[in-house]
Design a protein around this motif. Structure first.
Motif, PDB file in Angstrom:
ATOM      1  N   ALA A  79     -40.421   5.427 -46.292  1.00 48.12           N
ATOM      2  CA  ALA A  79     -39.803   4.148 -45.922  1.00 48.12           C
ATOM      3  C   ALA A  79     -39.640   4.056 -44.405  1.00 48.12           C
ATOM      4  N   ALA A  83     -41.659   1.363 -41.676  1.00 47.09           N
ATOM      5  CA  ALA A  83     -41.062   0.547 -40.611  1.00 47.09           C
ATOM      6  C   ALA A  83     -41.774   0.809 -39.283  1.00 47.09           C
ATOM      7  N   ARG A 127     -34.392  -0.599 -42.746  1.00 50.19           N
ATOM      8  CA  ARG A 127     -35.371  -0.451 -43.822  1.00 50.19           C
ATOM      9  C   ARG A 127     -34.967   0.697 -44.743  1.00 50.19           C
TER      10      ARG A 127
END
Lengths: 397, 397
Positions: free
Chosen positions: B272, B276, B35
């Motif tokens: 980010a 995830a 990710r």
């Protein structure tokens, strides 16, 4: 001499794009994803909590600080990373005001970035002691440095026009009046040479996602002059600024030196991306970057003025008075910038009418400048923008 | 029912390690590096500055906030990510004090995490209006809630013992006395069910690198109750908390709702990784996590007490009064923890004598508990630690 052809090869630049917005967000260093992957897999994944020691996460904010110190003329050991620039502005301002408890004025200028002014307003309201934020025109700053002023808070390079304040002269004037200086280097670090130590700056702060290419939301840095650092009280006194964070003492005792300006847990992953970006900075010096930056901005101004008479230069014509960006005023600037972006020339717009272009020698060269100007000339000369773009004006450009 | 066997398969857990320290730093979700790589390559790399809109970076702090809101019983739209927990504590405290301008006491307890107390000390010193930080024993908090108190600042789960405060009861008592509550959920979010809305909490803050598995230095969150949020003045008034950040107005006007608690540029890369990690949280509920957490901690206490009579339980014996960790007191606890880590059982030590073990059903199961206890029993029963470990005591364990 720096091999700028080589440094350019170290960045990922999308196909068909000429990126003149590195003054807002620098591009991706090609080595950054692998570095990040290694930190995530080999350090976070394998070392887990022991990474704080084994991988050196705990020392990362000052280790990276020393790499930035070289670029801004700071003494080693006097720069630390963490938080956002706005938080670091607050820290510096709060500390600065306490060094001049009998004074009540924060002096800044209308060319300062709004967040700095907002943070000052918030601090003043919290203190409730009648401080005043005095905002004057950029050219009136010097005349307003008086013994009423506690702190002079200046962003060295104007985010709209690129006008460059004279740090050395203003700091000397400030000190003669007993004023503490807080320099915001957001548009300076990695753009123009700075000599914090030589100028005698008291505090400085900056961000790392612009010219330093640390990535979106990369952490900020703060500098405190050696003569102040051990008498500075951090208003934001978090455990990692404590003299013994893992003794879990009930009361705060500031750490020695710049460590006291740390607040919470360091942003390990974000700092990993920044470290990859700083590897490229190790290949050059600010003097060489500055010389090339001036060459690029001079070329850009000359070529744009020759091709686009409707654009009015908003930046100083004298390169010595200008940062590493060039801005033009144009009434339909927002729409024109959108049209340029659609053609692959990425600049940005700042209200009310500023078209802004950043020049970053690490990955922008003379050929890019000429290619960009050809597109700008076409868009401007043939009025290829959509005035309706105003209606869907995005929040960020 | 949650398939905890499946959730466990979604984490990277190093070979030969039983990780009982997810209450300090959660392990790597296997999906997080990819990710992160995608955000770096496809968003930062390809979109550059346009990622703020195109990739939704600007909305990321509230988008992620809503995912955390579900886990802490917060109303949607009232949680925002950013900064560190210490900064968010400062924001909540400063705002809370302004809601009770005639009062001068911040009440907390000696089981609070030191950074919260340090931030309060720093704020009080900055304000210079004679506020007092009153720190009482955990069991004396309730009796000390009086109409002198402006803000009650409590970490719901004690970082050393795991003792759980009764949020609902203390908040009700506080409100009866006109006291504003600031709840620190550092050891709660992802560990035990919270019902901020039902409890009527005023402010809450927390971190995301512990039970939520966001990675080292992952950003913090803040919650403001709907009844307060539009009358809350952010002391840390940065541009992204402004009502119109990209209008670059000269003065601060707070944004509506929780957006005003934003300060600077959001930490896009760190968020980010957190996103995830939150994908795994979408597979369960706090109620199911709590039931399994209690099963694991009960098993651990029973097995350790049977095998290691020299260890004294420091956590509440009553599961309802305990968070998701179990702590034992032992005079040579630091050395013993080092010996356990060398054998692959990772717990941690907190001064002066606390051996601490976290239980995290997403990736720790009954077999892990038994295997860990077998090693603990061997190390403790055969005194397999090195008392000289004290001499090289690391800063973080």
């Amino acid at each position: 001499m720096t091999d700028f052809h080589h440094t350019k090869s170290l960045f990922h630049l999308p196909e068909g794009v000429i990126y003149l917005d590195g003054n807002s967000l620098g591009p991706l260093p090609k080595a950054a994803p692998a570095r990040m992957g290694a930190v995530m897999q080999d350090e976070w994944g394998e070392m887990l909590i022991t990474g704080w020691n084994k991988a050196g996460w705990m020392a990362q904010p000052t280790r990276v600080g020393d790499r930035i110190a070289r670029l801004i003329g700071a003494e080693p050991g006097h720069v630390v990373l963490g938080d956002t620039l706005s938080i670091k502005v607050y820290q510096a301002l709060a500390s600065g005001l306490e060094l001049r408890p009998e004074r009540r004025v924060i002096l800044s200028d209308s060319g300062n970035f709004p967040s700095d002014l907002y943070m000052a307003e918030g601090l003043i309201a919290s203190l409730g002691r009648g401080h005043e934020l005095r905002v004057v025109a950029p050219e009136e700053v010097e005349a307003n440095i008086t013994d009423e002023v506690a702190v002079l808070m200046i962003t060295e390079v104007d985010y709209r026009t690129g006008r460059l304040h004279d740090m050395k002269a203003l700091t000397a004037k400030a000190h003669a009046a007993g004023v503490i200086t807080v320099w915001d280097l957001a548009h300076t670090a990695g753009a123009t040479p700075v000599d914090l130590s030589g100028a005698g700056a008291d505090f400085a702060v900056g961000c790392t996602y612009k010219y330093l290419n640390g990535g979106p939301g990369a952490p900020a840095f703060i500098y405190v002059a050696p003569r102040h650092v051990d008498s500075t009280r951090p208003a934001l006194s978090g455990w990692l600024g404590h003299d013994a964070p893992f003794a879990f003492e009930p009361s705060y005792r500031p750490g020695s030196g710049i460590d006291r300006m740390r607040v919470g847990t360091p942003p390990v992953l974000a700092l990993a991306a920044l470290e990859a970006a700083l590897d490229i900075w190790d290949l050059t010096t600010m003097e060489q970057v500055r010389a090339q930056s001036i060459a690029l901005t001079e070329q850009f101004i000359a070529e744009v003025e020759a091709a686009c008479p409707m654009l009015e230069l908003a930046s100083p014509r004298d390169a010595a008075a200008r940062g590493s960006q060039v801005s033009f005023r144009f009434a339909d600037g927002y729409a024109a910038i959108q049209a340029l972006i659609a053609r692959g020339v990425i600049g940005d717009f700042r209200a009310p009418d500023i078209m802004r272009f950043g020049f970053t020698p690490l990955y922008i060269d003379e050929g890019d400048v000429s290619a960009a100007v050809a597109i700008i000339a076409d868009v401007m000369g043939n009025r290829l923008w959509d005035r309706d773009a105003y209606k869907t004006r995005a929040r960020v450009t």
